[in-house]
Design a protein around this motif. Sequence first.
Motif, mmCIF file in Angstrom:
data_model
loop_
_atom_site.group_PDB
_atom_site.id
_atom_site.type_symbol
_atom_site.label_atom_id
_atom_site.label_comp_id
_atom_site.label_asym_id
_atom_site.label_seq_id
_atom_site.Cartn_x
_atom_site.Cartn_y
_atom_site.Cartn_z
ATOM 1 N N GLY A 273 33.776 33.642 39.494
ATOM 2 C CA GLY A 273 34.581 34.204 40.561
ATOM 3 C C GLY A 273 35.919 34.666 40.006
ATOM 4 O O GLY A 273 36.313 34.281 38.901
ATOM 5 N N ARG A 274 36.601 35.498 40.765
ATOM 6 C CA ARG A 274 37.877 36.053 40.304
ATOM 7 C C ARG A 274 37.720 36.681 38.909
ATOM 8 O O ARG A 274 38.515 36.446 38.002
ATOM 9 C CB ARG A 274 38.970 34.978 40.299
ATOM 10 C CG ARG A 274 39.159 34.311 41.649
ATOM 11 C CD ARG A 274 40.174 33.175 41.594
ATOM 12 N NE ARG A 274 41.526 33.667 41.373
ATOM 13 C CZ ARG A 274 42.326 34.125 42.317
ATOM 14 N NH1 ARG A 274 41.906 34.178 43.575
ATOM 15 N NH2 ARG A 274 43.548 34.537 42.041
ATOM 16 N N SER A 301 35.982 41.388 40.285
ATOM 17 C CA SER A 301 35.552 40.844 41.577
ATOM 18 C C SER A 301 35.933 41.765 42.720
ATOM 19 O O SER A 301 35.156 41.974 43.654
ATOM 20 C CB SER A 301 36.168 39.457 41.799
ATOM 21 O OG SER A 301 35.615 38.497 40.917
ATOM 22 N N THR A 305 32.732 43.146 44.583
ATOM 23 C CA THR A 305 32.456 42.369 45.802
ATOM 24 C C THR A 305 33.447 42.663 46.925
ATOM 25 O O THR A 305 33.281 42.156 48.039
ATOM 26 C CB THR A 305 32.500 40.863 45.497
ATOM 27 O OG1 THR A 305 33.840 40.467 45.191
ATOM 28 C CG2 THR A 305 31.590 40.515 44.324
ATOM 29 N N LYS A 311 31.999 36.341 43.443
ATOM 30 C CA LYS A 311 31.330 36.001 42.194
ATOM 31 C C LYS A 311 30.639 37.223 41.601
ATOM 32 O O LYS A 311 29.951 37.958 42.294
ATOM 33 C CB LYS A 311 30.303 34.886 42.422
ATOM 34 C CG LYS A 311 30.911 33.505 42.558
ATOM 35 C CD LYS A 311 29.838 32.424 42.505
ATOM 36 C CE LYS A 311 30.477 31.048 42.514
ATOM 37 N NZ LYS A 311 29.457 29.971 42.416
ATOM 38 N N VAL A 312 30.832 37.403 40.309
ATOM 39 C CA VAL A 312 30.204 38.488 39.567
ATOM 40 C C VAL A 312 29.160 37.871 38.643
ATOM 41 O O VAL A 312 29.466 36.934 37.903
ATOM 42 C CB VAL A 312 31.247 39.272 38.752
ATOM 43 C CG1 VAL A 312 30.570 40.334 37.893
ATOM 44 C CG2 VAL A 312 32.270 39.901 39.683
#
Length: 477
Positions: A273-274, A301, A305, A311-312
């Motif tokens: 994430g981030r 991200s 998203t 989350k990538v």
Amino acid sequence: MQNAHDIALLLARFQFAFTVGVHIIFPAFSIGLAAYLAVLEGAWLATGRQVFLDLYRYWIKAFSIVFGMGVVSGLVMAYEFGTNWSVFSKKAGPITGVLLSYEVMTAFFLEAGFLGVMLFGMNKVGRGLHFAATCCVSVGTLISMTWILASNSWMQTPRGYRIDPATGQFLPDDWLAIIFNPSFPFRLVHMGLAAFLSVAFAVGATGAWHMLRARRAGAIAGEPVRVMFSMAMWMAAIVAPVQILAGDAHGLNTLKYQPVKIAAMEGDWETEGRAPELLFGIPNMRTEHTDYAVKIPLLGSLILTHSLDGKVPGMKDFPRDQRPPSPVIFFSFRIMVALGVLMMLVGLWSLWHRRNSTLFTSPVFHIVALCMAPAGFIALLCGWVTTEVGRQPWTVYGLLRTSDSAAPVILSSMAVSMTAFVVVYVIVFGSGLGILVRLLARAPQEGEPDTAPTRASDMLATRVHPAVVTFSSGKGA
């Protein structure tokens, strides 16, 4: 023996990629140019301005060559399905074969039925009927794109099928689910806009070239040149930002249905994430790391998203034998995006020049517009590479591997045919492109001659290249 088979398979894949890569340029050109011709003829009928008719007659000569090369280059792929990819044809044919036959029965028949009227009927049928023929050809190119993308999108996100346990064939269960599979709407819009944008910059570059030539000669470009340049820049300014939004929506769809492709495009190995956005790097498939990475924190991200905390996916979440070759699509994707942003900036720059009444007088802007001539087509090819290589190692995503789709090809045969393809393509399509450049090197004139002179003396006066007649009559196919 296994090594020879692997090399033969690689050559079969490269041969198909080469032929498709050459072919895809011409249908995209035809789609955008046919729509442009319909707009020009409609504008002429609505306003009565001669300049729109002059531009129509100028660009229809180019369209005849592009359309002919598209037909010729497309025929080859049908044979490759049978010679090199017979296993795929046997297993997926009950679905993909039917969709492609729909393309023939609808789009191809529509185009073939009205193409002759469009090219040679201006002085032989009424204005309304001729305009209808032009619109039918334009609609036919769009229908053709629709069926082909429906087939290819089904291979990316298959739905509405069942697998015959005895033969392993994909059999249709729900044709609406097959056609309107999850990726189809996004890819259809993205491809259509890419075709329009590519042609806009090709038309704009042609106008820019003639304005630069007129400036060097100490003259002012004629009205047809100025009008076509203005129309092209309007299209660039409007379509380029829309294309970026369409690409973003397509990316969100790909993240949902093909997350490993997104991971490979982004060069991400760990799910997080981030996530940052990698502007540059060299993905290393062996070490599972992206070397020399240049990152912007949180941007990955946000783009993928639309959330800073999203989350990538990373490629380590997927088995090694199901990962696409990240280095290829990592760079092809970035070239496509960079060119898309550049096209948008040029379109916005044209609005600034238009506001300041310098659209037709700025040599710097005209040089930039001229250099942008191939930008749309290069971006289109890079997008195709990203999409198709990103699907690997599958032909039908998650269900049929590329290695299991090929016929038992022989290395020596593949080497000979690949060499022959390259040589013939360079000669044939290199000549066709040379003829096209020669046609466009002459500026459109006030009172542009028609493509269908009624007497032999008129044909000599028009100075239309013989290849126009050859391709337009179907003899080139």
